[in-house]
Scaffold this motif. Sequence first.
Motif, mmCIF file in Angstrom:
data_model
loop_
_atom_site.group_PDB
_atom_site.id
_atom_site.type_symbol
_atom_site.label_atom_id
_atom_site.label_comp_id
_atom_site.label_asym_id
_atom_site.label_seq_id
_atom_site.Cartn_x
_atom_site.Cartn_y
_atom_site.Cartn_z
ATOM 1 N N THR A 265 -7.598 -54.287 94.668
ATOM 2 C CA THR A 265 -7.078 -54.587 93.332
ATOM 3 C C THR A 265 -6.315 -53.360 92.814
ATOM 4 N N PRO A 266 -5.167 -53.080 93.403
ATOM 5 C CA PRO A 266 -4.422 -51.895 92.977
ATOM 6 C C PRO A 266 -3.724 -52.081 91.634
ATOM 7 N N THR A 267 -3.538 -50.956 90.941
ATOM 8 C CA THR A 267 -2.762 -50.959 89.709
ATOM 9 C C THR A 267 -1.275 -51.002 90.065
ATOM 10 N N VAL A 268 -0.531 -51.805 89.335
ATOM 11 C CA VAL A 268 0.903 -51.941 89.576
ATOM 12 C C VAL A 268 1.646 -51.044 88.598
ATOM 13 N N ALA A 269 2.473 -50.152 89.122
ATOM 14 C CA ALA A 269 3.193 -49.195 88.273
ATOM 15 C C ALA A 269 4.509 -49.740 87.755
ATOM 16 N N LEU A 270 5.082 -50.716 88.458
ATOM 17 C CA LEU A 270 6.389 -51.252 88.061
ATOM 18 C C LEU A 270 6.555 -52.644 88.650
ATOM 19 N N VAL A 271 7.194 -53.527 87.867
ATOM 20 C CA VAL A 271 7.558 -54.866 88.331
ATOM 21 C C VAL A 271 9.053 -55.042 88.098
ATOM 22 N N HIS A 272 9.759 -55.484 89.132
ATOM 23 C CA HIS A 272 11.193 -55.747 88.982
ATOM 24 C C HIS A 272 11.495 -57.123 89.549
ATOM 25 N N GLN A 273 12.138 -57.952 88.730
ATOM 26 C CA GLN A 273 12.510 -59.295 89.169
ATOM 27 C C GLN A 273 13.889 -59.261 89.798
ATOM 28 N N SER A 274 14.001 -59.751 91.000
ATOM 29 C CA SER A 274 15.300 -59.809 91.671
ATOM 30 C C SER A 274 16.187 -60.810 90.947
ATOM 31 N N ARG B 4 8.603 -55.305 81.196
ATOM 32 C CA ARG B 4 7.931 -54.223 80.459
ATOM 33 C C ARG B 4 6.758 -53.684 81.267
ATOM 34 N N CYS B 5 5.958 -54.595 81.801
ATOM 35 C CA CYS B 5 4.818 -54.259 82.665
ATOM 36 C C CYS B 5 3.991 -53.084 82.126
ATOM 37 N N PRO B 6 3.459 -53.183 80.901
ATOM 38 C CA PRO B 6 2.651 -52.079 80.368
ATOM 39 C C PRO B 6 1.369 -51.853 81.171
ATOM 40 N N ARG B 7 0.748 -52.955 81.597
ATOM 41 C CA ARG B 7 -0.492 -52.838 82.385
ATOM 42 C C ARG B 7 -0.590 -54.045 83.309
ATOM 43 N N ALA B 8 -0.717 -53.790 84.605
ATOM 44 C CA ALA B 8 -0.740 -54.894 85.564
ATOM 45 C C ALA B 8 -1.584 -54.534 86.768
ATOM 46 N N THR B 9 -2.180 -55.552 87.367
ATOM 47 C CA THR B 9 -2.967 -55.372 88.592
ATOM 48 C C THR B 9 -2.581 -56.457 89.591
ATOM 49 N N LEU B 10 -2.679 -56.106 90.864
ATOM 50 C CA LEU B 10 -2.405 -57.033 91.954
ATOM 51 C C LEU B 10 -3.692 -57.203 92.752
ATOM 52 N N THR B 11 -4.086 -58.421 92.990
ATOM 53 C CA THR B 11 -5.328 -58.686 93.722
ATOM 54 C C THR B 11 -5.012 -59.409 95.032
#
Length: 254
Positions: free
Chosen positions: A33-42, A21-28
Amino acid sequence: MRSLVGPVPEPAERASSALRRCPRATLTFGSATPTVALVHQSPGTADLSLVIPIADAASIGFGGVTARLEVLDEIVGGVAQGRCRRIVVVEGRVEQTGTRAQRITAADIARDLPDSALLGVGSDSALVRFRADKIVLADDDGVTDIAPDDLATSGPDPFTDLEGHWLDHLNDPRCQVVPRIALRVCRCLPAVRPLLIGIDRAGVDIELVDREGRIRRERLPFAEACTGVAELGTQLRLLAGGARYPQDRAALRP
């Protein structure tokens, strides 16, 4: 995904659903600390593909860098939009591939998870690979460590992509399904309309406000785990005190 039956999906499945779903996510990583727009699990692995701004991806050096992904699983759809249900924290290593490889991967991901965030890969955004070493889920059940192998062999709930639409419909004031479901856990309906805040293959989560103004959440499991939309509709109807089949079909049964 392996078959799992129980009143609540296991932690790995809940974490996988939140990541999708990744409604709100950040990568540090480093000082970024960019905002993540999409996460996909292989499929079949604990590796994740993340879409982040291309300017931030430029600071990922050769061989990758240690990073931390934090996903807030906010409710999508309905009047409860934006409320956080759980947090998933993933620690590991983020790597960047060439632009051509990113675009090829983005096209492959789009077949499973169509999202406008993939359109900018290679120009405005970058698709990076995140190799998970440690996963932690925090929700109403507490804090749970999830092994990467468990995340790899699990997968998201089958209704993850549709949940927001169901919440929109069922929480509409004109729909009486949620109040009827709420009567299973309270003798009379509170002044504040109950809210459905979660739907998955095993049951629903409902939020109630008591007479003292305190908010409480209740879990109502289905009688049977669902795999399709028709089964989900049946289980919701049963929770609301209805018949297994719609009235017109029930009249035709012997």
